[in-house]
Structure formats: structure tokens, C-alpha cells
Design a protein around this motif. Structure first.
Motif, PDB file in Angstrom:
ATOM      1  N   TYR A   1       1.052  -1.164  -0.063  1.00 50.70           N
ATOM      2  CA  TYR A   1       0.030   0.026   0.048  1.00 50.70           C
ATOM      3  C   TYR A   1       0.898   1.276   0.090  1.00 50.70           C
ATOM      4  O   TYR A   1       1.870   1.201   0.573  1.00 50.70           O
ATOM      5  CB  TYR A   1      -1.154  -0.062   1.285  1.00 50.70           C
ATOM      6  N   VAL A   2       0.354   2.210  -0.594  1.00 46.12           N
ATOM      7  CA  VAL A   2       1.159   3.607  -0.482  1.00 46.12           C
ATOM      8  C   VAL A   2       0.361   4.466   0.453  1.00 46.12           C
ATOM      9  O   VAL A   2      -0.904   4.462   0.598  1.00 46.12           O
ATOM     10  CB  VAL A   2       1.069   4.332  -1.930  1.00 46.12           C
ATOM     11  N   LYS A   3       1.096   4.990   1.389  1.00 47.33           N
ATOM     12  CA  LYS A   3       0.499   5.980   2.495  1.00 47.33           C
ATOM     13  C   LYS A   3       0.510   7.297   1.968  1.00 47.33           C
ATOM     14  O   LYS A   3       1.469   7.910   1.723  1.00 47.33           O
ATOM     15  CB  LYS A   3       1.138   5.660   3.708  1.00 47.33           C
TER      16      LYS A   3
ATOM     17  N   ALA B   1      -0.362  11.639   2.518  1.00 51.21           N
ATOM     18  CA  ALA B   1      -0.059  12.626   3.344  1.00 51.21           C
ATOM     19  C   ALA B   1      -1.522  12.520   4.429  1.00 51.21           C
ATOM     20  O   ALA B   1      -1.046  13.062   5.713  1.00 51.21           O
ATOM     21  CB  ALA B   1       0.144  14.035   2.851  1.00 51.21           C
ATOM     22  N   ALA B   2      -2.534  12.596   3.751  1.00 56.66           N
ATOM     23  CA  ALA B   2      -3.712  12.265   4.848  1.00 56.66           C
ATOM     24  C   ALA B   2      -3.898  11.075   5.420  1.00 56.66           C
ATOM     25  O   ALA B   2      -5.053  10.890   5.896  1.00 56.66           O
ATOM     26  CB  ALA B   2      -4.973  13.033   4.051  1.00 56.66           C
ATOM     27  N   HIS B   3      -3.161  10.163   5.225  1.00 61.24           N
ATOM     28  CA  HIS B   3      -2.998   8.858   5.882  1.00 61.24           C
ATOM     29  C   HIS B   3      -3.985   8.138   5.510  1.00 61.24           C
ATOM     30  O   HIS B   3      -4.703   7.263   6.036  1.00 61.24           O
ATOM     31  CB  HIS B   3      -3.367   8.974   7.550  1.00 61.24           C
ATOM     32  N   ASN B   4      -4.135   8.009   4.038  1.00 62.09           N
ATOM     33  CA  ASN B   4      -4.846   7.334   3.156  1.00 62.09           C
ATOM     34  C   ASN B   4      -4.033   5.997   2.850  1.00 62.09           C
ATOM     35  O   ASN B   4      -2.860   6.275   2.655  1.00 62.09           O
ATOM     36  CB  ASN B   4      -5.392   7.672   1.864  1.00 62.09           C
ATOM     37  N   TYR B   5      -4.474   4.921   2.766  1.00 63.00           N
ATOM     38  CA  TYR B   5      -3.723   3.747   2.213  1.00 63.00           C
ATOM     39  C   TYR B   5      -4.380   3.130   0.858  1.00 63.00           C
ATOM     40  O   TYR B   5      -5.381   2.928   0.982  1.00 63.00           O
ATOM     41  CB  TYR B   5      -3.836   2.532   3.391  1.00 63.00           C
ATOM     42  N   VAL B   6      -3.652   3.281  -0.191  1.00 65.02           N
ATOM     43  CA  VAL B   6      -4.042   2.919  -1.684  1.00 65.02           C
ATOM     44  C   VAL B   6      -3.162   1.693  -1.993  1.00 65.02           C
ATOM     45  O   VAL B   6      -1.847   1.811  -1.915  1.00 65.02           O
ATOM     46  CB  VAL B   6      -4.062   3.882  -2.584  1.00 65.02           C
ATOM     47  N   SER B   7      -3.674   0.568  -2.250  1.00 61.61           N
ATOM     48  CA  SER B   7      -3.088  -0.510  -2.697  1.00 61.61           C
ATOM     49  C   SER B   7      -2.210  -0.192  -4.096  1.00 61.61           C
ATOM     50  O   SER B   7      -2.795   0.652  -4.890  1.00 61.61           O
ATOM     51  CB  SER B   7      -4.060  -1.570  -2.886  1.00 61.61           C
ATOM     52  N   ARG B   8      -1.223  -0.726  -4.279  1.00 59.87           N
ATOM     53  CA  ARG B   8      -0.470  -0.669  -5.320  1.00 59.87           C
ATOM     54  C   ARG B   8      -0.954  -1.197  -6.484  1.00 59.87           C
ATOM     55  O   ARG B   8      -0.616  -0.955  -7.597  1.00 59.87           O
ATOM     56  CB  ARG B   8       1.087  -1.202  -5.256  1.00 59.87           C
ATOM     57  N   GLN B   9      -1.978  -2.294  -6.337  1.00 64.71           N
ATOM     58  CA  GLN B   9      -2.750  -2.959  -7.476  1.00 64.71           C
ATOM     59  C   GLN B   9      -3.848  -2.243  -7.599  1.00 64.71           C
ATOM     60  O   GLN B   9      -4.559  -2.462  -8.767  1.00 64.71           O
ATOM     61  CB  GLN B   9      -2.886  -4.335  -7.065  1.00 64.71           C
TER      62      GLN B   9
ATOM     63  N   GLY C   1      -9.303  11.573   4.274  1.00 62.23           N
ATOM     64  CA  GLY C   1      -8.306  11.036   5.018  1.00 62.23           C
ATOM     65  C   GLY C   1      -8.714   9.657   5.645  1.00 62.23           C
ATOM     66  O   GLY C   1      -9.813   9.457   5.751  1.00 62.23           O
ATOM     67  N   LYS C   2      -7.440   8.846   6.262  1.00 61.38           N
ATOM     68  CA  LYS C   2      -7.647   7.565   6.832  1.00 61.38           C
ATOM     69  C   LYS C   2      -8.557   6.730   6.204  1.00 61.38           C
ATOM     70  O   LYS C   2      -9.375   5.958   6.858  1.00 61.38           O
ATOM     71  CB  LYS C   2      -8.129   7.874   8.289  1.00 61.38           C
ATOM     72  N   SER C   3      -8.468   6.753   4.797  1.00 59.75           N
ATOM     73  CA  SER C   3      -9.521   5.594   3.923  1.00 59.75           C
ATOM     74  C   SER C   3      -8.522   4.726   3.468  1.00 59.75           C
ATOM     75  O   SER C   3      -7.419   4.800   3.212  1.00 59.75           O
ATOM     76  CB  SER C   3     -10.265   6.252   2.913  1.00 59.75           C
ATOM     77  N   ILE C   4      -9.064   3.568   3.045  1.00 60.51           N
ATOM     78  CA  ILE C   4      -8.211   2.497   2.457  1.00 60.51           C
ATOM     79  C   ILE C   4      -8.777   2.085   1.022  1.00 60.51           C
ATOM     80  O   ILE C   4     -10.028   1.693   0.952  1.00 60.51           O
ATOM     81  CB  ILE C   4      -8.252   1.156   3.262  1.00 60.51           C
TER      82      ILE C   4
END
Length: 153
Positions: A32-34, A36-44, A57-60
Motif C-alpha cells: 500500500y501507498v500511504k 499525506a492524509a493517512h490514506n492507504y491505497v493498494s499498489r494494485q 483521510g484515513k481511508s483504504i
């Protein structure tokens, strides 16, 4: 200065556990890529038109999710979770029926806070409220407005 042998073993065991925990959390975050707003986005995951996708913010966003921000703005609230293989695209409508060339416009898509969208979903809603749970394999059609605190199976 002399330490009992039992204290030394406990410290090294505790340090060893901390190293293992750090390694496991690093491996979990590696896919995952984090932001600045603490979101996590999968590399896939695939985000088309990332400039038009706003995450509070803080979403996945999990693996193989597709978000179509290239068509128009998509806003995702805080503490949201978008499941594996889910497609989020803005709703569309045809401008005029009388013209030879079909002109399609897109409406912005808004997703509220504390919303969970399950796996293998297709979302074309105009708005999804806060505290909404959308189960796995759901299809939400064009221009649907889902109010707050809904559970969809």
C-alpha cells in the motif's frame, strides 16, 4: 554494574518480538501507498485521473479497485474502505436525444464518512451518505442517492 541473567533474556526476547512486529507491519504496508492524509491505497489499485479524486483521510482502497476520476470529480470521505475488485465510476446522463452525436455528461460522485463498500461491487451512485455499509457483489445503478446509515446487501 551487574544484571541478572533472567533480565537480559527478557530484554533480548522483547527486542526480538519488537523487530518481528515491525517487520510484519512493514510487510503489510508494503503493498500500500500511504498518502499525506493517512490514506492507504493498494499498489494494485487503479485510479484514473488522480487529480479529480479527493480522499479526506484515513481511508483504504484495496487491491484491484478501480476509481474513474478521469470522467469527473469523485470525493471520498474519512474512514472509508473500498473493497477488492470494486469499480467506482461517476454516473452519466445523455444531454440531448435530438442530436446526431450523443453527448454524455458525468455527475460528481460523493461518498460520505465511515462508509464501507464490499468486494466486487460496481458503484455509479451520485451520492452515498455517511455510515453506509454496502455488502459484497452489489451493483448501485446510475444517479442513485443513498442516505446516511444504510445497510445494503
Amino acid at each position: 554494574y551487574h544484571l541478572p541473567v533472567s533480565n537480559i533474556k527478557q530484554k533480548t526476547h522483547q527486542q526480538h518480538c519488537n523487530i518481528i512486529i515491525m517487520r510484519e507491519s512493514h510487510e503489510a504496508e508494503e503493498g500500500y501507498v500511504k498518502t499525506a492524509a493517512h490514506n492507504y491505497v493498494s499498489r494494485q489499485a487503479t485510479i484514473h485521473g488522480a487529480k479529480n479524486v479527493e480522499m479526506k483521510g484515513k481511508s483504504i482502497i484495496h487491491n484491484n479497485a478501480i476509481i474513474r476520476g478521469d470522467l469527473t470529480n469523485i470525493r471520498i470521505g474519512r474512514y472509508c474502505q473500498i473493497g477488492n475488485n470494486t469499480i467506482i465510476r461517476p454516473p452519466s446522463y445523455q444531454i440531448s436525444l435530438n442530436t446526431e452525436k450523443e453527448q454524455i455528461q458525468f455527475l460528481p460522485c460523493l461518498i460520505g464518512n465511515h462508509t464501507r463498500i464490499g468486494q466486487n461491487c460496481v458503484i455509479e451512485a451520485a451520492a452515498i451518505g455517511s455510515s453506509v455499509y454496502i455488502s459484497d457483489r452489489c451493483v448501485i445503478s446510475k444517479r442513485v442517492i443513498i442516505k446516511d446509515c444504510c445497510y445494503i446487501e
